[in-house]
Scaffold this motif. Structure first.
Motif, PDB file in Angstrom:
ATOM      1  N   GLN A  13       1.957   5.134   4.569  1.00 16.38           N
ATOM      2  CA  GLN A  13       3.130   4.329   4.258  1.00 16.38           C
ATOM      3  C   GLN A  13       4.372   4.950   4.899  1.00 16.38           C
ATOM      4  O   GLN A  13       4.678   6.119   4.679  1.00 16.38           O
ATOM      5  CB  GLN A  13       3.322   4.224   2.739  1.00 16.38           C
ATOM      6  CG  GLN A  13       4.446   3.309   2.322  1.00 16.38           C
ATOM      7  CD  GLN A  13       4.164   1.859   2.646  1.00 16.38           C
ATOM      8  OE1 GLN A  13       3.013   1.459   2.713  1.00 16.38           O
ATOM      9  NE2 GLN A  13       5.205   1.079   2.844  1.00 16.38           N
ATOM     10  N   GLU A  17       0.841  -1.202   0.000  1.00 16.13           N
ATOM     11  CA  GLU A  17       0.000   0.000   0.000  1.00 16.13           C
ATOM     12  C   GLU A  17       0.872   1.246   0.000  1.00 16.13           C
ATOM     13  O   GLU A  17       1.882   1.321   0.690  1.00 16.13           O
ATOM     14  CB  GLU A  17      -0.899  -0.006   1.238  1.00 16.13           C
ATOM     15  CG  GLU A  17      -1.804   1.214   1.306  1.00 16.13           C
ATOM     16  CD  GLU A  17      -2.681   1.208   2.552  1.00 16.13           C
ATOM     17  OE1 GLU A  17      -3.192   2.265   2.919  1.00 16.13           O
ATOM     18  OE2 GLU A  17      -2.817   0.118   3.147  1.00 16.13           O
ATOM     19  N   SER A  18       0.476   2.203  -0.792  1.00 17.65           N
ATOM     20  CA  SER A  18       1.182   3.480  -0.845  1.00 17.65           C
ATOM     21  C   SER A  18       0.207   4.588  -0.492  1.00 17.65           C
ATOM     22  O   SER A  18      -0.985   4.491  -0.757  1.00 17.65           O
ATOM     23  CB  SER A  18       1.779   3.722  -2.238  1.00 17.65           C
ATOM     24  OG  SER A  18       0.757   3.753  -3.210  1.00 17.65           O
TER      25      SER A  18
END
Length: 767
Positions: free
Chosen positions: A412, A407-408
């Motif tokens: 993050q 996940e960005s």
């Protein structure tokens, strides 16, 4: 007017307090003089307008009105009101209003007034113009002049000479003194409210000609500490190069001014951290400690509502200010304040920040990410403090810090912070499972339960180790990874000799200790990731965090305890001996101020090493057959309430009891500490540390060590051999147990022995 009750004879109006009123009708009636009511109303203009205003004020103030049938009806009143609101109404210009003078300015078309034309002033009309009181303006100017005069006088008193024919006669030459000023930082006694005035003084001095002066510009000041441009730049550069890699969560692209604007406490915290090894002014750390403490607790007392204050507390918990004793160290308390402040302002719920604020707040992506990173660092620091001080952790690993692979976005974290968070989460799990047993008065898990937990955590640590190592992160992450393994294995000292797998646990503890020490001592110099182009190296021992220093001390005590026991026959004694010497040197190198806690603990270890009663032969290798080992329970701890750090506190208790049995001990190794270097050791040239290993005193020879009348230890050929030139002070114990601080045995032990002021710096050899 039809239906209007007018008086025919007297020309006056019939007034009724309850009837609807028309103020203008009153004015019209009162203004009649020699003419009828209607003509008087229609004929009002010019000067009568001023009378009308005064009449309005009088009528409104007295509460009287005319009847609804007045000469001027409501429609006419509305017309007059509209005329008043038209922009063409005559108004004085700003300059004439300021002086309260008549003004003949023409607005449409605009023509300057005669006064502004005569005085060459800018004639303009502004609706939001407000008059400025002359007296307050003059008083402010007088204060500014007096302030500048004082600053110029101080500059002259410091030795700066200015050639000026119009010098103030009150400034005599006797007031000039030789300056003793560091080129970057120096002290002062001025009011902090005058901050920034030095720039004006510097500008004034540089306007002079023929003077021999060099006045650096002061950019910041905190009580008696002032920073120049050069000092500020150097301190921030040192912080980014040498300290920021240990806790990379601040933005290096921001200027010092921006950090000060975020919060002064954050700015001065960065300065204090960088001052730990500031070579241009070694006294800066001592000078800034007191005013920074004042600023810190004042900020906390005002109930901070900014996450920038939380960042400052993260830094001060990671690199605490030097203290004389462990009980005066507020780091553990400050850590709790840090976590409560963070949750109080909603850092743990950054998506719902409005639940914790009085006004609506909308965070953009960068602001949201900044708060997530700050919350992650809060938990990392809180876990480090809990592990290093042997206390329950106040960390909170919630949804915000949950691992989301792939996940960005704003949630993050950087790879390094993500790895650090995983490591500290593991340490938290070990502490809670091993040392939070509700059925035990000390909170320690039972032997059988702890044995099962050890097997489970060993496997989990192996997986964590493989995962973190595969990412090829910085050596600093490896330090914390090995420290987590040592934190787990230190539970082996809680086992008894009858515990299943006792020797295996001790061997695992030995390997973890060796691994951690080799890792941190071998990589004592690493490249700074903040300057890859310049290839600047970080001395990890000198700039290490407080947590790494505490784990280094724990590893040294673990090494000492294992090598003093029966277990010494099962290990490579020579390897442990050399590593112990290197560890002592490393602990001393982490000392920020002479005679601080790290320095004292290192000397204490040396004395315990010298006083050890070992029955081993040097060079004997480890034995494979464990059956020949005569195991006992001497490795068990008496202090068992401080989690993995129980070993450190137990060792200090053991030191006190052992040396008190011999008499009143003395630590006289301040000027010339015991030499831990044994790189070229031999039978003929062994160090003080090893002098007690080959020929140890027995119980019947103990009085030979106590042959003096003043209660100090007298050196003999073996045992405690104080170095030459030692300080001859006799330091005694308090034998009353009620005076001991049982919360922290380091306090009374180190207080009664070495309670020296930090301003004392022992002279170095050859100086």
């Amino acid at each position: 007017m039809d239906g209007s009750p007018l008086l025919a004879a007297g020309g006056g109006a019939s007034l009724s307090p309850t009837s609807p009123v028309s103020v203008r009708s009153i004015i019209g009636i009162n203004g009649m003089s020699g003419m009828n009511g209607m003509n008087g109303m229609n004929g009002m203009n010019g000067a009568n307008g001023a009378k009308r205003k005064r009449s309005i004020s009088h009528a409104v103030g007295t509460g009287f009105d005319s009847s609804p049938g007045s000469v001027l009806n409501d429609d006419d009143a509305n017309d007059q009101s509209e005329k008043k609101r038209q922009p063409g109404v005559k108004r004085a210009c700003n300059e004439c209003r300021q002086q309260k003078l008549r003004c003949d300015v023409i607005q449409d078309p605009f023509q300057s007034c005669s006064r502004c034309d005569r005085l060459k002033l800018s004639c303009k009309i502004e609706s939001n113009f407000k008059r400025i009181g002359k007296r307050s303006k003059h008083a402010e100017m007088e204060k500014e002049i007096e302030r500048l005069r004082r600053n110029v006088q101080q500059a002259r008193a410091q030795g700066y000479v200015v050639n000026d024919d119009n010098e103030d006669d009150s400034m005599t030459h006797s007031q000039l003194q030789s300056p003793i000023i560091n080129n970057n930082i120096y002290s002062h006694t001025r009011n902090p409210s005058l901050m920034g005035s030095d720039e004006a003084v510097s500008s004034l001095l540089h306007l002079k000609r023929g003077g021999s002066y060099s006045l650096p510009r002061i950019v910041r000041e905190l009580e008696e500490v002032r920073l120049t441009d050069e000092g500020e730049a150097q301190l921030f550069q040192d912080f980014w190069l040498f300290y920021h890699p240990f806790l990379p969560f601040l933005n290096r692209n921001l200027s010092p001014e921006q950090y000060y604007q975020q919060h002064p406490l954050l700015y001065w915290s960065i300065v204090a951290v960088a001052a730990r090894r500031y070579t241009l002014d070694p006294t800066l750390l001592t000078a800034i400690s007191s005013p920074l403490n004042t600023l810190l607790w004042k900020t906390i007392g005002d109930v901070p509502g900014s996450h920038f204050v939380v960042k400052a507390m993260c830094l001060l918990c990671t690199w605490p200010l030097p203290t004389s004793t462990t009980t005066s160290d507020p780091t553990h308390i400050l850590c709790g304040v840090m976590m409560k402040t963070a949750t109080g302002i909603g850092l743990h719920r950054p998506n719902h920040i409005n639940d914790f604020t009085r006004v609506a707040v909308e965070l953009n992506k960068d602001q949201l990410h900044d708060r997530v990173v700050t919350w992650a660092v809060c938990n990392i620091v809180a876990q480090n403090v809990a592990t290093g001080y042997g206390q329950p952790a106040s960390s909170l690993y919630d949804w915000t810090l949950a691992t989301r692979s792939g996940e960005s976005g704003p949630f993050q974290l950087s790879p390094e912070l993500e790895a650090r968070l995983q490591i500290e989460r593991f340490c938290d799990k070990v502490s809670k499972e091993m040392y939070s047993n509700a059925s035990d008065s000390r909170g320690v898990a039972g032997d059988e339960h702890r044995s099962i937990l050890m097997r489970v955590f060993r496997r989990e640590y192996g997986e964590l180790y493989a995962d973190v190592t595969s990412r090829c992160l910085s050596p600093i992450v490896q330090f914390h990874l090995k420290a987590a393994g040592l934190h787990l294995r230190l539970a082996g000292f809680f086992d008894s000799s009858a515990t299943v797998g006792y020797l295996d646990d001790l061997m695992g503890l030995w390997r973890s200790t060796i691994t951690f020490l080799e890792e941190i001592l071998t990589n004592s110099t690493v490249s700074s990731p903040s300057s890859p182009q310049e290839h600047i190296s970080i001395d990890t021992l000198k700039h290490a965090t407080n947590y790494l220093q505490q784990m280094l001390v724990a590893a040294g005590f673990a090494l000492l305890k294992l090598m003093r026991s029966f277990f010494s026959q099962a290990i490579n004694y020579d390897q442990g001996r050399q590593l112990f010497h290197r560890t002592i040197s490393a602990i001393r190198s982490t000392s920020v101020v002479h005679n601080d806690l790290q320095w004292r603990l290192a000397e204490l270890m040396v004395q315990m090493w010298n006083g050890a009663r070992l029955e081993t032969q040097q060079g004997r290798s480890g034995m494979d057959d464990d059956s020949v080992l005569r195991m006992d329970d001497t490795l068990q701890l008496k202090v068992r309430c401080r989690h993995s750090m129980s070993l450190v506190f137990d060792s200090i208790w053991h030191w006190r009891e052992e040396y008190q049995a011999r008499g009143r001990g003395s630590l006289d190794a301040l000027k010339h500490p015991t030499n831990p270097d044994s790189a070229n050791e031999s039978t003929a040239s062994s160090t003080h540390m090893d002098s007690g290993l080959s020929n140890l005193p027995t119980a019947h020879s103990l009085p030979n060590l106590l042959g003096t009348s003043n209660g100090t230890l007298t050196p003999v050929t073996t045992g405690l051999a104080p170095p030459n030139g030692m300080i001859g002070a006799s330091l005694t114990y308090d034998t009353n147990p009620s005076n001991y601080d049982f919360f922290d045995p380091q306090h009374w032990m180190l207080d009664n022995l070495l309670d020296f002021n930090y301003s004392y710096v022992p002279p170095m050899e050859g100086a």
